[in-house]
Design a protein around this motif. Structure first.
Motif, PDB file in Angstrom:
ATOM      1  N   THR A   1       0.858  -1.182   0.000  1.00  0.00           N
ATOM      2  CA  THR A   1       0.000   0.000   0.000  1.00  0.00           C
ATOM      3  C   THR A   1       0.893   1.230   0.000  1.00  0.00           C
ATOM      4  N   LEU A   2       0.689   2.102  -0.971  1.00  0.00           N
ATOM      5  CA  LEU A   2       1.486   3.312  -1.092  1.00  0.00           C
ATOM      6  C   LEU A   2       0.615   4.548  -0.958  1.00  0.00           C
ATOM      7  N   LEU A   3       1.133   5.531  -0.246  1.00  0.00           N
ATOM      8  CA  LEU A   3       0.476   6.828  -0.135  1.00  0.00           C
ATOM      9  C   LEU A   3       1.143   7.759  -1.148  1.00  0.00           C
ATOM     10  N   ARG A   4       0.339   8.376  -1.984  1.00  0.00           N
ATOM     11  CA  ARG A   4       0.862   9.231  -3.059  1.00  0.00           C
ATOM     12  C   ARG A   4       0.570  10.692  -2.758  1.00  0.00           C
ATOM     13  N   ILE A   5       1.632  11.510  -2.715  1.00  0.00           N
ATOM     14  CA  ILE A   5       1.506  12.951  -2.498  1.00  0.00           C
ATOM     15  C   ILE A   5       1.884  13.657  -3.786  1.00  0.00           C
ATOM     16  N   ASP A   6       0.984  14.458  -4.308  1.00  0.00           N
ATOM     17  CA  ASP A   6       1.262  15.178  -5.543  1.00  0.00           C
ATOM     18  C   ASP A   6       2.371  16.210  -5.301  1.00  0.00           C
ATOM     19  N   ALA A   7       3.339  16.256  -6.216  1.00  0.00           N
ATOM     20  CA  ALA A   7       4.474  17.161  -6.048  1.00  0.00           C
ATOM     21  C   ALA A   7       4.033  18.621  -5.998  1.00  0.00           C
ATOM     22  N   GLU A   8       3.024  18.978  -6.764  1.00  0.00           N
ATOM     23  CA  GLU A   8       2.549  20.364  -6.761  1.00  0.00           C
ATOM     24  C   GLU A   8       1.975  20.751  -5.406  1.00  0.00           C
ATOM     25  N   ASP A   9       1.300  19.826  -4.758  1.00  0.00           N
ATOM     26  CA  ASP A   9       0.771  20.103  -3.417  1.00  0.00           C
ATOM     27  C   ASP A   9       1.913  20.359  -2.432  1.00  0.00           C
ATOM     28  N   TYR A  10       2.978  19.553  -2.558  1.00  0.00           N
ATOM     29  CA  TYR A  10       4.109  19.723  -1.655  1.00  0.00           C
ATOM     30  C   TYR A  10       4.814  21.051  -1.918  1.00  0.00           C
ATOM     31  N   LEU A  11       4.978  21.397  -3.185  1.00  0.00           N
ATOM     32  CA  LEU A  11       5.606  22.673  -3.534  1.00  0.00           C
ATOM     33  C   LEU A  11       4.812  23.852  -2.987  1.00  0.00           C
ATOM     34  N   ARG A  12       3.501  23.725  -3.037  1.00  0.00           N
ATOM     35  CA  ARG A  12       2.651  24.794  -2.522  1.00  0.00           C
ATOM     36  C   ARG A  12       2.881  24.988  -1.016  1.00  0.00           C
ATOM     37  N   ARG A  13       3.034  23.876  -0.284  1.00  0.00           N
ATOM     38  CA  ARG A  13       3.282  23.977   1.151  1.00  0.00           C
ATOM     39  C   ARG A  13       4.649  24.604   1.422  1.00  0.00           C
ATOM     40  N   ILE A  14       5.635  24.304   0.575  1.00  0.00           N
ATOM     41  CA  ILE A  14       6.970  24.886   0.745  1.00  0.00           C
ATOM     42  C   ILE A  14       6.912  26.407   0.599  1.00  0.00           C
ATOM     43  N   ARG A  15       6.147  26.873  -0.388  1.00  0.00           N
ATOM     44  CA  ARG A  15       6.034  28.319  -0.601  1.00  0.00           C
ATOM     45  C   ARG A  15       5.338  29.000   0.576  1.00  0.00           C
ATOM     46  N   GLU A  16       4.407  28.296   1.204  1.00  0.00           N
ATOM     47  CA  GLU A  16       3.638  28.881   2.300  1.00  0.00           C
ATOM     48  C   GLU A  16       4.339  28.749   3.649  1.00  0.00           C
ATOM     49  N   THR A  17       5.045  27.621   3.857  1.00  0.00           N
ATOM     50  CA  THR A  17       5.727  27.384   5.141  1.00  0.00           C
ATOM     51  C   THR A  17       7.117  26.816   4.889  1.00  0.00           C
ATOM     52  N   PRO A  18       8.168  27.591   5.140  1.00  0.00           N
ATOM     53  CA  PRO A  18       9.545  27.131   4.901  1.00  0.00           C
ATOM     54  C   PRO A  18       9.906  25.858   5.666  1.00  0.00           C
ATOM     55  N   GLU A  19       9.230  25.596   6.788  1.00  0.00           N
ATOM     56  CA  GLU A  19       9.548  24.385   7.551  1.00  0.00           C
ATOM     57  C   GLU A  19       9.332  23.129   6.714  1.00  0.00           C
ATOM     58  N   THR A  20       8.417  23.225   5.750  1.00  0.00           N
ATOM     59  CA  THR A  20       8.157  22.080   4.884  1.00  0.00           C
ATOM     60  C   THR A  20       9.385  21.751   4.045  1.00  0.00           C
ATOM     61  N   ALA A  21      10.117  22.771   3.633  1.00  0.00           N
ATOM     62  CA  ALA A  21      11.332  22.553   2.840  1.00  0.00           C
ATOM     63  C   ALA A  21      12.385  21.807   3.651  1.00  0.00           C
ATOM     64  N   ILE A  22      12.428  22.068   4.956  1.00  0.00           N
ATOM     65  CA  ILE A  22      13.408  21.397   5.813  1.00  0.00           C
ATOM     66  C   ILE A  22      13.158  19.894   5.829  1.00  0.00           C
ATOM     67  N   SER A  23      11.901  19.491   5.889  1.00  0.00           N
ATOM     68  CA  SER A  23      11.583  18.058   5.900  1.00  0.00           C
ATOM     69  C   SER A  23      12.004  17.405   4.596  1.00  0.00           C
ATOM     70  N   LEU A  24      11.842  18.117   3.491  1.00  0.00           N
ATOM     71  CA  LEU A  24      12.266  17.588   2.191  1.00  0.00           C
ATOM     72  C   LEU A  24      13.785  17.448   2.140  1.00  0.00           C
ATOM     73  N   LEU A  25      14.505  18.476   2.609  1.00  0.00           N
ATOM     74  CA  LEU A  25      15.963  18.420   2.617  1.00  0.00           C
ATOM     75  C   LEU A  25      16.463  17.271   3.491  1.00  0.00           C
ATOM     76  N   SER A  26      15.802  17.060   4.617  1.00  0.00           N
ATOM     77  CA  SER A  26      16.201  15.973   5.513  1.00  0.00           C
ATOM     78  C   SER A  26      16.059  14.626   4.828  1.00  0.00           C
ATOM     79  N   ALA A  27      14.928  14.421   4.152  1.00  0.00           N
ATOM     80  CA  ALA A  27      14.688  13.152   3.471  1.00  0.00           C
ATOM     81  C   ALA A  27      15.681  12.953   2.332  1.00  0.00           C
ATOM     82  N   THR A  28      15.937  14.010   1.565  1.00  0.00           N
ATOM     83  CA  THR A  28      16.875  13.918   0.447  1.00  0.00           C
ATOM     84  C   THR A  28      18.284  13.616   0.939  1.00  0.00           C
ATOM     85  N   PHE A  29      18.676  14.251   2.053  1.00  0.00           N
ATOM     86  CA  PHE A  29      20.005  14.005   2.620  1.00  0.00           C
ATOM     87  C   PHE A  29      20.160  12.551   3.029  1.00  0.00           C
ATOM     88  N   VAL A  30      19.138  11.989   3.661  1.00  0.00           N
ATOM     89  CA  VAL A  30      19.218  10.592   4.106  1.00  0.00           C
ATOM     90  C   VAL A  30      19.348   9.659   2.907  1.00  0.00           C
TER      91      VAL A  30
END
Length: 232
Positions: free
Chosen positions: A104-133
């Protein structure tokens, strides 16, 4: 989306450091899909438009070499995410993804995530953390191929999957051991020998479950000089 789906997603590396309200906003627009074993999630060359979190089961990333051989790039199980970086570049997937088991996979649309990044910078930190790992894991894979024995590479793989911090624990593996061998750059017969060698390190494998007597001891074994590991 079921409450248990949300619970797994909140604990994933992608969302765990994100403010709860932002994570909930993303999940409210996410979709959950069940895949049968062998079913394609996406194909190499398709436009990358989504991020995936494994809610249950196993999925793999792979490439087909010019010779026709399959090269396993990564395997992911409950709580792991994949597809983050590419989805935000508007690029294509350089690999294919397939369900290794019923999953079972949960799918998050990339555009939705980008929208959250523009609205709340903390969202970008979570993405950077995942990419770093993900990057760190790839570097570790290369290091393991060059500087560790087969048994040490298997031990490290078990440590990555183990949810316990200390003491005894159990890891659920995919039934298809060829998948594990491919992920670790080994032949199936070499994987069997590695599992046999790890019995002396307190690891017992029965069917798709690996019982580890002491996860701390296994971590130490992973870091041993390969010459010492071979002499055991």
């Amino acid at each position: 989306m079921q409450p248990e789906h949300k619970a797994v997603a909140h604990q994933s590396l992608l969302l765990r450091s994100m403010p709860a309200d932002d994570a909930e906003a993303l999940l409210s627009r996410a979709s959950v899909t069940k895949y049968d074993r062998g079913q394609t999630v996406f194909l190499q060359g398709e436009r990358a438009t989504a991020i995936f979190i494994v809610v249950d089961g196993w999925a793999k990333l792979y490439r087909i070499a010019p010779s026709g051989a399959e090269a396993v790039v990564g395997v992911f199980t409950k709580g792991r995410s994949f597809g983050e970086a590419l989805a935000f570049q508007g690029d294509v997937y350089p690999v294919s993804s397939e369900a290794v088991t019923q999953c079972t996979l949960l799918r998050i649309d990339a555009e939705d995530y980008l929208r959250r990044i523009r609205e709340t910078p903390e969202t970008a930190i979570s993405l950077l953390s995942a990419t770093f790992v993900h990057l760190h894991n790839l570097v570790s894979q290369i290091e393991a191929l060059k500087a560790r024995t087969g048994a040490q590479r298997v031990a490290e793989f078990l440590c990555e999957l183990a949810e316990c911090k200390t003491g005894a624990c159990e890891v659920v593996l995919p039934y298809d051991k060829i998948l594990i061998a491919g992920r670790l750059g080994m032949k199936p017969e070499s994987l069997s020998r590695a599992f046999a060698r790890l019995k002396d390190e307190g690891v017992q494998v029965k069917q798709n479950r690996a019982k580890i007597d002491d996860i701390d001891h296994l971590r130490i074994y992973c870091e041993e000089d390969p010459a010492q590991a071979w002499m055991r």
